[in-house]
Design a protein around this motif. Sequence first.
Motif, PDB file in Angstrom:
ATOM      1  N   GLU A   1      73.510  76.222  20.624  1.00  0.00           N
ATOM      2  CA  GLU A   1      72.815  75.500  19.570  1.00  0.00           C
ATOM      3  C   GLU A   1      71.830  76.402  18.823  1.00  0.00           C
ATOM      4  O   GLU A   1      71.470  76.125  17.696  1.00  0.00           O
ATOM      5  CB  GLU A   1      72.061  74.307  20.161  1.00  0.00           C
ATOM      6  N   ASP A   2      71.413  77.474  19.448  1.00  0.00           N
ATOM      7  CA  ASP A   2      70.397  78.327  18.836  1.00  0.00           C
ATOM      8  C   ASP A   2      71.005  79.560  18.150  1.00  0.00           C
ATOM      9  O   ASP A   2      70.340  80.590  18.020  1.00  0.00           O
ATOM     10  CB  ASP A   2      69.353  78.736  19.857  1.00  0.00           C
ATOM     11  N   ILE A   3      72.234  79.458  17.698  1.00  0.00           N
ATOM     12  CA  ILE A   3      72.888  80.572  17.008  1.00  0.00           C
ATOM     13  C   ILE A   3      72.103  80.973  15.767  1.00  0.00           C
ATOM     14  O   ILE A   3      71.885  82.156  15.522  1.00  0.00           O
ATOM     15  CB  ILE A   3      74.344  80.220  16.628  1.00  0.00           C
ATOM     16  N   ARG A   4      71.674  79.984  15.009  1.00  0.00           N
ATOM     17  CA  ARG A   4      70.955  80.269  13.766  1.00  0.00           C
ATOM     18  C   ARG A   4      69.681  81.079  14.036  1.00  0.00           C
ATOM     19  O   ARG A   4      69.388  82.045  13.334  1.00  0.00           O
ATOM     20  CB  ARG A   4      70.623  78.976  13.045  1.00  0.00           C
ATOM     21  N   THR A   5      68.944  80.697  15.054  1.00  0.00           N
ATOM     22  CA  THR A   5      67.715  81.402  15.408  1.00  0.00           C
ATOM     23  C   THR A   5      68.017  82.840  15.803  1.00  0.00           C
ATOM     24  O   THR A   5      67.332  83.769  15.359  1.00  0.00           O
ATOM     25  CB  THR A   5      67.000  80.684  16.571  1.00  0.00           C
ATOM     26  N   LYS A   6      69.045  83.025  16.612  1.00  0.00           N
ATOM     27  CA  LYS A   6      69.411  84.381  17.034  1.00  0.00           C
ATOM     28  C   LYS A   6      69.868  85.219  15.848  1.00  0.00           C
ATOM     29  O   LYS A   6      69.515  86.392  15.745  1.00  0.00           O
ATOM     30  CB  LYS A   6      70.516  84.328  18.094  1.00  0.00           C
ATOM     31  N   LEU A   7      70.650  84.632  14.958  1.00  0.00           N
ATOM     32  CA  LEU A   7      71.115  85.370  13.789  1.00  0.00           C
ATOM     33  C   LEU A   7      69.954  85.751  12.872  1.00  0.00           C
ATOM     34  O   LEU A   7      69.946  86.838  12.291  1.00  0.00           O
ATOM     35  CB  LEU A   7      72.164  84.573  13.024  1.00  0.00           C
ATOM     36  N   GLU A   8      68.964  84.875  12.747  1.00  0.00           N
ATOM     37  CA  GLU A   8      67.780  85.202  11.942  1.00  0.00           C
ATOM     38  C   GLU A   8      67.032  86.392  12.535  1.00  0.00           C
ATOM     39  O   GLU A   8      66.585  87.278  11.807  1.00  0.00           O
ATOM     40  CB  GLU A   8      66.858  83.990  11.837  1.00  0.00           C
ATOM     41  N   LYS A   9      66.906  86.422  13.860  1.00  0.00           N
ATOM     42  CA  LYS A   9      66.235  87.549  14.522  1.00  0.00           C
ATOM     43  C   LYS A   9      67.013  88.840  14.301  1.00  0.00           C
ATOM     44  O   LYS A   9      66.425  89.886  14.033  1.00  0.00           O
ATOM     45  CB  LYS A   9      66.105  87.280  16.025  1.00  0.00           C
ATOM     46  N   ILE A  10      68.336  88.754  14.418  1.00  0.00           N
ATOM     47  CA  ILE A  10      69.170  89.941  14.218  1.00  0.00           C
ATOM     48  C   ILE A  10      69.050  90.424  12.775  1.00  0.00           C
ATOM     49  O   ILE A  10      68.957  91.630  12.520  1.00  0.00           O
ATOM     50  CB  ILE A  10      70.637  89.655  14.595  1.00  0.00           C
ATOM     51  N   ASN A  11      69.038  89.506  11.831  1.00  0.00           N
ATOM     52  CA  ASN A  11      68.917  89.897  10.424  1.00  0.00           C
ATOM     53  C   ASN A  11      67.572  90.560  10.135  1.00  0.00           C
ATOM     54  O   ASN A  11      67.503  91.533   9.383  1.00  0.00           O
ATOM     55  CB  ASN A  11      69.137  88.700   9.502  1.00  0.00           C
ATOM     56  N   ARG A  12      66.491  90.044  10.723  1.00  0.00           N
ATOM     57  CA  ARG A  12      65.184  90.686  10.563  1.00  0.00           C
ATOM     58  C   ARG A  12      65.201  92.093  11.162  1.00  0.00           C
ATOM     59  O   ARG A  12      64.666  93.042  10.592  1.00  0.00           O
ATOM     60  CB  ARG A  12      64.084  89.851  11.211  1.00  0.00           C
ATOM     61  N   PHE A  13      65.848  92.210  12.314  1.00  0.00           N
ATOM     62  CA  PHE A  13      65.954  93.507  12.968  1.00  0.00           C
ATOM     63  C   PHE A  13      66.772  94.470  12.104  1.00  0.00           C
ATOM     64  O   PHE A  13      66.423  95.639  11.966  1.00  0.00           O
ATOM     65  CB  PHE A  13      66.611  93.353  14.344  1.00  0.00           C
TER      66      PHE A  13
END
Length: 66
Positions: free
Chosen positions: A21-33
Amino acid sequence: MEKLKSVIAAKIIEVSSNNNEDIRTKLEKINRFRDFADACHTLMKKYPDIESELIRLVENNDFDTK
């Protein structure tokens, strides 16, 4: 830089393929990184070990850019 981009892309595919369910949150972190890594591009030319360290962080799922 190309190796780092490949590792980040692989991590995005890995996270996207999970049914969490938290794919969006993880993808946002990866994009910031990813944005942070892009900003470090000039430094990586002068200090190549930075890229290795960033790759290690991606492999360890550590996307905290602080």
